[in-house]
Design a protein around this motif. Structure first.
Motif, mmCIF file in Angstrom:
data_model
loop_
_atom_site.group_PDB
_atom_site.id
_atom_site.type_symbol
_atom_site.label_atom_id
_atom_site.label_comp_id
_atom_site.label_asym_id
_atom_site.label_seq_id
_atom_site.Cartn_x
_atom_site.Cartn_y
_atom_site.Cartn_z
ATOM 1 N N LEU A 17 0.827 -1.204 0.000
ATOM 2 C CA LEU A 17 0.000 0.000 0.000
ATOM 3 C C LEU A 17 0.863 1.256 0.000
ATOM 4 O O LEU A 17 0.571 2.236 -0.706
ATOM 5 C CB LEU A 17 -0.924 0.008 1.218
ATOM 6 N N THR A 18 1.936 1.227 0.766
ATOM 7 C CA THR A 18 2.836 2.379 0.820
ATOM 8 C C THR A 18 3.470 2.632 -0.536
ATOM 9 O O THR A 18 3.541 3.774 -1.022
ATOM 10 C CB THR A 18 3.930 2.138 1.882
ATOM 11 N N ARG B 125 0.876 4.131 -2.933
ATOM 12 C CA ARG B 125 0.637 5.549 -2.679
ATOM 13 C C ARG B 125 1.838 6.396 -3.130
ATOM 14 O O ARG B 125 1.670 7.510 -3.656
ATOM 15 C CB ARG B 125 0.354 5.781 -1.198
ATOM 16 N N GLU B 126 3.046 5.897 -2.916
ATOM 17 C CA GLU B 126 4.235 6.639 -3.344
ATOM 18 C C GLU B 126 4.271 6.782 -4.861
ATOM 19 O O GLU B 126 4.682 7.811 -5.402
ATOM 20 C CB GLU B 126 5.494 5.938 -2.843
ATOM 21 N N GLU C 158 1.751 9.416 -5.773
ATOM 22 C CA GLU C 158 2.239 10.724 -5.361
ATOM 23 C C GLU C 158 3.332 11.218 -6.314
ATOM 24 O O GLU C 158 3.394 12.409 -6.659
ATOM 25 C CB GLU C 158 2.763 10.672 -3.929
ATOM 26 N N ARG D 255 -4.472 15.963 -5.522
ATOM 27 C CA ARG D 255 -4.384 15.239 -4.259
ATOM 28 C C ARG D 255 -5.713 14.536 -3.961
ATOM 29 O O ARG D 255 -5.737 13.366 -3.566
ATOM 30 C CB ARG D 255 -4.023 16.199 -3.119
ATOM 31 N N ALA E 128 -6.151 11.560 -6.401
ATOM 32 C CA ALA E 128 -5.311 10.418 -6.047
ATOM 33 C C ALA E 128 -5.904 9.647 -4.867
ATOM 34 O O ALA E 128 -5.942 8.401 -4.875
ATOM 35 C CB ALA E 128 -3.895 10.887 -5.713
ATOM 36 N N ASN E 129 -6.372 10.370 -3.857
ATOM 37 C CA ASN E 129 -6.958 9.705 -2.685
ATOM 38 C C ASN E 129 -8.203 8.918 -3.064
ATOM 39 O O ASN E 129 -8.426 7.811 -2.574
ATOM 40 C CB ASN E 129 -7.286 10.737 -1.607
ATOM 41 N N LEU F 58 -7.272 5.807 -5.017
ATOM 42 C CA LEU F 58 -6.602 4.800 -4.191
ATOM 43 C C LEU F 58 -7.529 4.160 -3.170
ATOM 44 O O LEU F 58 -7.195 3.103 -2.620
ATOM 45 C CB LEU F 58 -5.417 5.439 -3.452
ATOM 46 N N HIS F 59 -8.675 4.754 -2.894
ATOM 47 C CA HIS F 59 -9.534 4.266 -1.809
ATOM 48 C C HIS F 59 -9.963 2.818 -2.038
ATOM 49 O O HIS F 59 -9.743 1.949 -1.167
ATOM 50 C CB HIS F 59 -10.759 5.169 -1.672
ATOM 51 N N THR G 122 -7.101 0.248 -2.003
ATOM 52 C CA THR G 122 -6.598 0.058 -0.637
ATOM 53 C C THR G 122 -7.469 -0.928 0.132
ATOM 54 O O THR G 122 -6.971 -1.861 0.776
ATOM 55 C CB THR G 122 -6.543 1.401 0.107
#
Length: 417
Positions: free
Chosen positions: A342-343, A346-347, A350, A375, A378-379, A382-383, A386
């Motif tokens: 997940l990290t 997200r990277e 970003e 921003r 992207a969130n 990704l929801h 995730t």
């Protein structure tokens, strides 16, 4: 946590005789040295749970061979212990730890001491630097399971031994034992033991009357109480809220008339009497007196048997709680394993977002709005991935395959080409 590195091995009351467990018992003062030997042998994390029921190693990156260190410390031949030991790994080891902490694997189901023993052992191992990212979450989850078992079932509420039954009945009759005094009539071992248990349960004071002043004085000294002679019984009896009789004279030492006289002098304050004599030391007619509550060995045994039956009945509900807590722990552990993926995801998003911002002139008036919009986008994008990734991890899907797919779909793979 990777369950494959977690294991339990040891000797318990199911497989190993009490005498052998006593030889293997590890005192607290000896634990640091043994933990150091386990570390030197390649065990990454470990704690040594040593009680009257069990001597066990709870380990990360260890196996049953580590038990040889305990055997050698006890000056026993490891090969001679092969038939008395057990070893569990992964899921079975986790279930065992949860069950031990919840007193479902104890010789007496529901006994209250084991959780404190586990926590004390945990502290010793942590002080020795042998608790890490594998054992710590397992133990915290086991404590949570034990807390639920205690609070949501009655598994520890009923007495299961004669002494526990007597202490519970004493509380039922007298309430707060810290305001009560007891009279031990006789110097037999069983009576002394029960008096000690009553003191441990909060009894304020005890007096001892025996056949001889010398024996009564010796028992009173061990119990931290006073002693008197048999001739002083009429004066001592009215002062006793609890009477434990184990005189063993073969005749009644306490008659109904004596107890009735004491009750009058007590202004009818109740008396709890336990007759441990065989044959009895207290006249059965005492049972017919108001405010006198007499129990003999057979009646105490019945109370204890009822307590054991009640605890056995509660065990099913306790195991259901345990299974639910195990499932929650496995799910959380799997979700933790998904965190690196997940990290990375997200990277990657970003980095792409920042690349878009970099294409704008430094002082472009739209830059701030574009930053907020990208921003938020992207969130939102990704929801769902995730949530899906965490669900797949919790369901036991192949984590490596999922990460490879994510890299192929979303992440820069130029370095791999």
């Amino acid at each position: 946590m990777n369950a494959a590195v977690f294991s339990v091995a040891g000797f318990n009351h199911r497989l190993c005789p009490a005498g052998l467990r006593e030889q293997l018992y590890v005192e607290d003062v000896d634990q640091p040295a043994l933990l150091a030997r386990l570390r030197a042998a390649g065990v990454a994390e470990a704690m040594i749970l040593s009680t009257c029921d069990r001597v066990e190693l709870w380990m990360a990156e260890g196996d049953v061979a580590a038990l040889d260190i305990l055997a050698e410390a006890a000056r026993l031949d490891p090969a001679s212990l092969a038939g008395y030991r057990f070893a569990l790994a992964e899921e079975a080891a986790l279930r065992h730890v949860f069950a031990v902490a919840s007193a479902l694997e104890s010789h007496v189901i529901g006994e209250p001491q084991v959780l404190g023993q586990v926590k004390a052992t945990h502290r010793l191992a942590r002080d020795a630097g042998m608790i890490g990212p594998v054992l710590e979450p397992v133990l915290q989850a086991a404590y949570q399971a034990a807390k639920r078992v205690r609070s949501e079932t009655a598994i520890g509420e009923r007495p299961v031994s004669l002494a526990a039954a007597a202490c519970q009945l004493a509380r039922d009759v007298q309430g707060d034992l810290s305001r009560c005094g007891a009279l031990l009539l006789g110097t037999g071992e069983m009576g002394e033991f029960l008096a000690g248990q009553l003191l441990a349960a909060g009894l304020d004071r005890v007096s001892v009357i025996g056949r001889t002043a010398r024996r009564a004085e010796a028992v009173a000294r061990r119990l931290g109480g006073h002693f008197a002679t048999l001739e002083e019984l009429p004066q001592a009896l009215p002062e006793a809220d609890i009477v434990v009789a184990c005189h063993g004279e073969g005749r009644y030492t306490l008659s109904a008339d004596m107890v009735e006289g004491a009750l009058r002098r007590r202004k009818r304050r109740p008396v709890f009497l336990v007759d441990l004599g065989v044959p009895g030391d207290i006249e059965p007619a005492v049972n017919r007196l108001d405010d006198a509550f007499l129990y003999d060995l057979e009646e105490l045994e019945q109370v204890a048997l009822q307590g054991r039956a009640r605890r056995e009945a509660e065990a099913g509900a306790a195991w259901a709680i345990l299974e639910a807590e195990l499932a929650a722990f496995r799910r959380q552990a799997a979700e933790r394993e998904a965190v690196p993926a997940l990290t990375a995801l997200r990277e990657s998003f970003e980095a792409a977002r920042l690349a878009v911002l970099a294409d704008l002139p430094p002082h472009d008036p739209a830059r701030e709005a574009v930053d907020r919009a990208t921003r938020l986008l992207a969130n939102r994008l990704l929801h769902r991935p995730t949530l899906a990734l965490r669900e797949l991890a919790a369901a036991g899907q192949d984590q490596a395959a999922i990460e490879a797919l994510l890299r192929r779909l979303f992440m820069d793979t130029k370095d791999e080409e």
